[in-house]
Design an enzyme around this catalytic site. Structure first.
Site, PDB file in Angstrom:
ATOM      1  N   GLU A  13      -0.600   9.121  -6.323  1.00  0.00           N
ATOM      2  CA  GLU A  13       0.468   9.391  -5.359  1.00  0.00           C
ATOM      3  C   GLU A  13       1.784   8.817  -5.871  1.00  0.00           C
ATOM      4  O   GLU A  13       1.837   7.691  -6.374  1.00  0.00           O
ATOM      5  CB  GLU A  13       0.116   8.745  -4.011  1.00  0.00           C
ATOM      6  CG  GLU A  13       1.200   8.892  -2.952  1.00  0.00           C
ATOM      7  CD  GLU A  13       0.820   8.210  -1.636  1.00  0.00           C
ATOM      8  OE1 GLU A  13       1.484   8.499  -0.627  1.00  0.00           O
ATOM      9  OE2 GLU A  13      -0.124   7.401  -1.620  1.00  0.00           O
TER      10      GLU A  13
ATOM     11  N   LYS B 102       3.350  15.747   1.749  1.00  0.00           N
ATOM     12  CA  LYS B 102       2.618  14.895   2.674  1.00  0.00           C
ATOM     13  C   LYS B 102       3.088  15.159   4.106  1.00  0.00           C
ATOM     14  O   LYS B 102       4.280  15.070   4.413  1.00  0.00           O
ATOM     15  CB  LYS B 102       2.844  13.431   2.298  1.00  0.00           C
ATOM     16  CG  LYS B 102       1.908  12.438   2.970  1.00  0.00           C
ATOM     17  CD  LYS B 102       2.143  11.039   2.369  1.00  0.00           C
ATOM     18  CE  LYS B 102       1.128  10.032   2.855  1.00  0.00           C
ATOM     19  NZ  LYS B 102       1.330   8.700   2.215  1.00  0.00           N
TER      20      LYS B 102
ATOM     21  N   CYS C 260      -3.302  10.418   0.215  1.00  0.00           N
ATOM     22  CA  CYS C 260      -3.507   9.097   0.819  1.00  0.00           C
ATOM     23  C   CYS C 260      -4.080   9.215   2.233  1.00  0.00           C
ATOM     24  O   CYS C 260      -5.122   9.810   2.434  1.00  0.00           O
ATOM     25  CB  CYS C 260      -2.196   8.305   0.773  1.00  0.00           C
ATOM     26  SG  CYS C 260      -2.405   6.510   0.831  1.00  0.00           S
TER      27      CYS C 260
END
Length: 319
Positions: free
Chosen positions: A45, A136, A170
């Site tokens: 990430e 995200k 994540c």
């Protein structure tokens, strides 16, 4: 479709605020992965642009500071655009190596930064290109003050010679509805770039692999405090050079929940594993989360995939 393929995850750190050096480092790792026979490679990430672990940008409720704005500007300038030279260079390398790459980037779009996973590889013309991306959806905690929110338009997985590939970043992996949206696309290669280095992460990835009946490739940075000094950006974490900000924990897991490589902690690593894509249908015999085990008569999920724009300019209408 190739049924047996070697896949890899890279556990390494951003060269903070030196995007060109980070890109060069990524290219070296891409070449090394290809030398080891990998056809798919996942980076952590925010690898290009950096995950600002411990930074606070001097943010207070109801107030900001000139120092914090200066930190943000430095971070903003290290970010990349999807059509910029940095991703073009990585895509070219991916194309030359016939490598499909998922790389975490800090994406700059106007005045907003996004935590994005970019997909790189050979396009229809045989040249390296950006094949797609995922922003995200839900930045966690203080991330929300420096990263924008993605929308459903970037949930699309991509076709590769090794099956569908998609990324969930994540703590998005703790969003059941998002996982279901990926399973519905029959993702075979479920990429999980992360900054979570806790012991619990591996068990979460095993659950995802078994739930989705897919291969999970999770990459986390190995980042030390010496690589993120105070004079680079204000950092609330301990200042000793040997302080570990992110210890890694990268891992590759089969649809049966079996760990094929990793987890590795406390060092840089390039993990590889040979996978058998035929393991997916074998494991789906008794569980398919969006098929025979789904019960759509009881449960249904609606996913909005249209881009959400603040301003939608329409062509003028004649009188």
């Amino acid at each position: 479709m190739t049924r047996n393929v070697t896949v890899a995850v890279a556990q390494t750190a951003t060269v903070l605020f030196d995007t060109a050096a980070t890109v060069a480092q990524a290219q070296r790792l891409m070449h090394e992965a290809a030398r080891q026979g990998a056809r798919v490679l996942v980076f952590p990430e925010a690898y290009i642009g950096g995950y600002p672990k411990g930074a606070d940008f001097h943010i207070f409720i109801g107030a900001r500071t000139p120092e914090g704005r200066a930190d943000y500007q430095k971070y903003y300038e290290a970010a990349v655009t999807l059509d910029g030279p940095e991703l073009a260079a990585l895509a070219q390398t991916a194309g030359e190596l016939d490598l499909t790459v998922c790389v975490g980037v800090i994406e700059r779009d106007g005045g907003t930064l996004y935590c994005t996973a970019a997909y790189l590889g050979r396009g229809a013309d045989g040249h390296g290109t950006v094949l797609g991306h995922h922003r995200k959806l839900m930045p966690t905690a203080l991330e929300r003050l420096v990263w924008g929110y993605g929308d459903g338009s970037t949930l699309q997985a991509i076709d590769t010679p090794h099956g569908k590939l998609g990324a969930v970043i994540c703590w998005e992996n703790y969003m059941p509805a998002l996982r279901m949206a990926m399973y519905q696309q029959r993702v075979a290669l479920y990429c999980a770039p992360t900054a979570d280095d806790r012991d619990t992460w591996v068990s979460s990835m095993q659950h995802v692999a078994m739930e989705g009946r897919c291969f999970v490739l999770s990459a986390c940075q190995h980042l030390r405090r010496s690589q993120f000094p105070m004079d680079a950006m204000h950092n609330r974490l301990p200042a000793a050079d040997d302080t570990v900000l992110m210890r890694g924990g990268s891992v590759i897991i089969s649809p049966a929940g079996r760990i094929l490589a990793g987890p590795v902690y406390g060092e840089d690593a390039l993990l590889t594993a040979e996978i058998d894509l035929d393991e997916i249908p074998r494991m789906q015999m008794d569980f398919d989360p969006v098929g025979h085990y789904a019960r759509p008569d009881v449960f249904q999920l609606r996913v909005h995939t249209a881009a959400q724009r603040a301003v939608d300019l329409q062509p003028g209408q004649g009188q």
